[in-house]
Design a protein around this motif. Sequence first.
Motif, PDB file in Angstrom:
ATOM      1  N   ASP A 132       0.984  -1.095  -0.105  1.00  0.00           N
ATOM      2  CA  ASP A 132       0.041  -0.072  -0.107  1.00  0.00           C
ATOM      3  C   ASP A 132       0.831   1.282  -0.051  1.00  0.00           C
ATOM      4  N   PHE A 133       1.788   1.121   0.789  1.00  0.00           N
ATOM      5  CA  PHE A 133       2.763   2.359   0.820  1.00  0.00           C
ATOM      6  C   PHE A 133       3.337   2.654  -0.508  1.00  0.00           C
ATOM      7  N   ILE A 134       4.074   1.356  -1.321  1.00  0.00           N
ATOM      8  CA  ILE A 134       4.668   1.569  -2.834  1.00  0.00           C
ATOM      9  C   ILE A 134       3.606   2.463  -3.540  1.00  0.00           C
ATOM     10  N   LYS A 135       2.530   1.604  -3.491  1.00  0.00           N
ATOM     11  CA  LYS A 135       1.247   2.122  -4.494  1.00  0.00           C
ATOM     12  C   LYS A 135       0.834   3.516  -4.234  1.00  0.00           C
ATOM     13  N   SER A 136       1.373   4.029  -2.953  1.00  0.00           N
ATOM     14  CA  SER A 136       0.824   5.712  -2.891  1.00  0.00           C
ATOM     15  C   SER A 136       1.802   6.519  -3.046  1.00  0.00           C
ATOM     16  N   ILE A 137       3.086   5.990  -3.539  1.00  0.00           N
ATOM     17  CA  ILE A 137       4.182   6.957  -4.044  1.00  0.00           C
ATOM     18  C   ILE A 137       4.042   7.419  -5.555  1.00  0.00           C
ATOM     19  N   PRO A 138       3.989   8.790  -5.889  1.00  0.00           N
ATOM     20  CA  PRO A 138       3.982   9.031  -7.222  1.00  0.00           C
ATOM     21  C   PRO A 138       4.971   8.748  -8.205  1.00  0.00           C
ATOM     22  N   ASN A 139       4.765   8.497  -9.315  1.00  0.00           N
ATOM     23  CA  ASN A 139       6.005   8.227 -10.210  1.00  0.00           C
ATOM     24  C   ASN A 139       7.008   9.200 -10.208  1.00  0.00           C
ATOM     25  N   GLY A 140       8.123   8.580 -10.214  1.00  0.00           N
ATOM     26  CA  GLY A 140       9.308   9.622 -10.345  1.00  0.00           C
ATOM     27  C   GLY A 140       9.871  10.205  -9.004  1.00  0.00           C
ATOM     28  N   THR A 141       9.321   9.743  -7.771  1.00  0.00           N
ATOM     29  CA  THR A 141       9.324  10.317  -6.592  1.00  0.00           C
ATOM     30  C   THR A 141      10.981   9.455  -6.131  1.00  0.00           C
ATOM     31  N   GLN A 142      11.623  10.276  -5.410  1.00  0.00           N
ATOM     32  CA  GLN A 142      12.896   9.711  -5.031  1.00  0.00           C
ATOM     33  C   GLN A 142      13.016  10.130  -3.182  1.00  0.00           C
ATOM     34  N   GLY A 143      13.736   9.267  -2.749  1.00  0.00           N
ATOM     35  CA  GLY A 143      14.121   9.340  -1.363  1.00  0.00           C
ATOM     36  C   GLY A 143      12.681   9.177  -0.249  1.00  0.00           C
ATOM     37  N   LYS A 144      11.937   8.649  -0.613  1.00  0.00           N
ATOM     38  CA  LYS A 144      10.570   8.051   0.032  1.00  0.00           C
ATOM     39  C   LYS A 144      10.794   6.756   0.457  1.00  0.00           C
ATOM     40  N   TYR A 145      11.219   6.459   1.871  1.00  0.00           N
ATOM     41  CA  TYR A 145      11.460   5.145   2.266  1.00  0.00           C
ATOM     42  C   TYR A 145      10.500   5.025   3.442  1.00  0.00           C
ATOM     43  N   ALA A 146      10.437   3.529   3.903  1.00  0.00           N
ATOM     44  CA  ALA A 146       9.464   3.467   4.939  1.00  0.00           C
ATOM     45  C   ALA A 146      10.114   1.875   5.746  1.00  0.00           C
ATOM     46  N   ASN A 147       9.691   1.654   6.796  1.00  0.00           N
ATOM     47  CA  ASN A 147      10.171   0.631   7.757  1.00  0.00           C
ATOM     48  C   ASN A 147       8.991   0.008   8.117  1.00  0.00           C
ATOM     49  N   VAL A 148       8.711  -1.105   7.917  1.00  0.00           N
ATOM     50  CA  VAL A 148       7.526  -2.099   8.611  1.00  0.00           C
ATOM     51  C   VAL A 148       8.175  -2.357   9.873  1.00  0.00           C
ATOM     52  N   LEU A 149       7.105  -1.894  10.796  1.00  0.00           N
ATOM     53  CA  LEU A 149       7.787  -2.265  12.325  1.00  0.00           C
ATOM     54  C   LEU A 149       6.768  -3.087  13.105  1.00  0.00           C
ATOM     55  N   TYR A 150       7.113  -3.666  13.897  1.00  0.00           N
ATOM     56  CA  TYR A 150       6.569  -4.902  14.706  1.00  0.00           C
ATOM     57  C   TYR A 150       6.508  -4.389  16.091  1.00  0.00           C
ATOM     58  N   ASN A 151       5.362  -4.735  17.004  1.00  0.00           N
ATOM     59  CA  ASN A 151       5.399  -4.514  18.355  1.00  0.00           C
ATOM     60  C   ASN A 151       6.598  -5.681  18.945  1.00  0.00           C
ATOM     61  N   VAL A 152       7.480  -5.096  19.718  1.00  0.00           N
ATOM     62  CA  VAL A 152       8.598  -5.990  20.114  1.00  0.00           C
ATOM     63  C   VAL A 152       8.070  -7.364  20.771  1.00  0.00           C
ATOM     64  N   ALA A 153       6.914  -7.450  21.530  1.00  0.00           N
ATOM     65  CA  ALA A 153       6.442  -8.640  22.166  1.00  0.00           C
ATOM     66  C   ALA A 153       6.228  -9.491  21.058  1.00  0.00           C
ATOM     67  N   ASN A 154       5.733  -9.088  19.773  1.00  0.00           N
ATOM     68  CA  ASN A 154       5.250 -10.199  18.762  1.00  0.00           C
ATOM     69  C   ASN A 154       6.776 -10.725  17.907  1.00  0.00           C
ATOM     70  N   THR A 155       7.803 -10.393  18.426  1.00  0.00           N
ATOM     71  CA  THR A 155       9.289 -10.733  17.767  1.00  0.00           C
ATOM     72  C   THR A 155      10.086 -11.425  18.611  1.00  0.00           C
ATOM     73  N   MET A 156       9.585 -11.974  19.688  1.00  0.00           N
ATOM     74  CA  MET A 156      10.610 -12.558  20.639  1.00  0.00           C
ATOM     75  C   MET A 156      10.932 -14.085  20.365  1.00  0.00           C
ATOM     76  N   ALA A 157      11.914 -14.573  20.788  1.00  0.00           N
ATOM     77  CA  ALA A 157      11.978 -16.032  20.607  1.00  0.00           C
ATOM     78  C   ALA A 157      11.898 -16.639  22.047  1.00  0.00           C
TER      79      ALA A 157
END
Length: 303
Positions: A132-157
């Motif tokens: 959804d984030f990529i689809k929202s980026i206008p054509n030709g845009t540069q320097g628009k990045y994102a990090n998909v983040l998790y609740n830390v409790a959902n990433t524990m071993a």
Amino acid sequence: MELVILAAGMGSRFGGLKQIEPIDEYGNFIIDYSIYDAIEAGFDTAIFIIKEENYDDFRNTIGKRIENKIKVKYAFQKTEDVPSGYTCPKDRTKPWGTAHAIMAARDQITDNFIIINADDFYGKESFRVAADFIKSIPNGTQGKYANVLYNVANTMAENGSVKRGVCFAKPDGTFDKLIESSIERNAKGEIVATPLDTKIPEMIIPETTPVSMNMFVFTKDLVDTVVNGMPAFLDENKDNMLKCEYLIPTVVSDKVNAGEATLDMLTTTAIWYGMTYKEDKPMVVSSIKALVDAGQYKPGLWK
């Protein structure tokens, strides 16, 4: 949209691709589920960054299963792949890091893209959020990045500590900084983050603290950034050429801090699964089976 899969370290971590243990009765690996989720989210190309010596094993065990489902490309990460005028030390054996992996795929990446680790299960929601984030980026845009983040409790071993990038936001909600840390619960059940940078004190963090699992979304210009930035990285680390690593989080943070890019923090309630320890496998297998039984995945995926 392109899915870039960091897999150059798979052979070394698991003792060779042939020894990767399946996580379902059909012989699929975690990476199969990630690709399945990516296809559902609309990604049309998968680019595997691997060691060249693993190509035959990789294509025969993973590549052939998906070649009729998504366009597949391969890039080889090699330690000797350094800019003109530089030489890789003969005693260096491991790749130069995740940013160098993107550099290795510079001829294959042709569109806006996401990166993932080959051995992490990210969950359907994370791929939908990234798409959804990529689809929202206008054509030709540069320097628009994102990090998909998790609740830390959902990433524990369950069987020990894990390494996570603990993320902090500015007052306006935009990205501020990421602190690479070792994460585990203490005797009280609290989540403790011990920064890898020993100058930063240990932190007790809430269960909903956002952490990075190395799922980043990038406009294509990041490729030129990592290629053009490699000489400066090597110059800065001329006294540590055997161990230094050229890493995506560092490249992105530097570019954001210089005002040359923005990094959105995309939150998700998805649950991460992975085999950080051998003892984690039964939990991963049972969790994936539960998702299949619930109808979230087709039994066998590619059958």
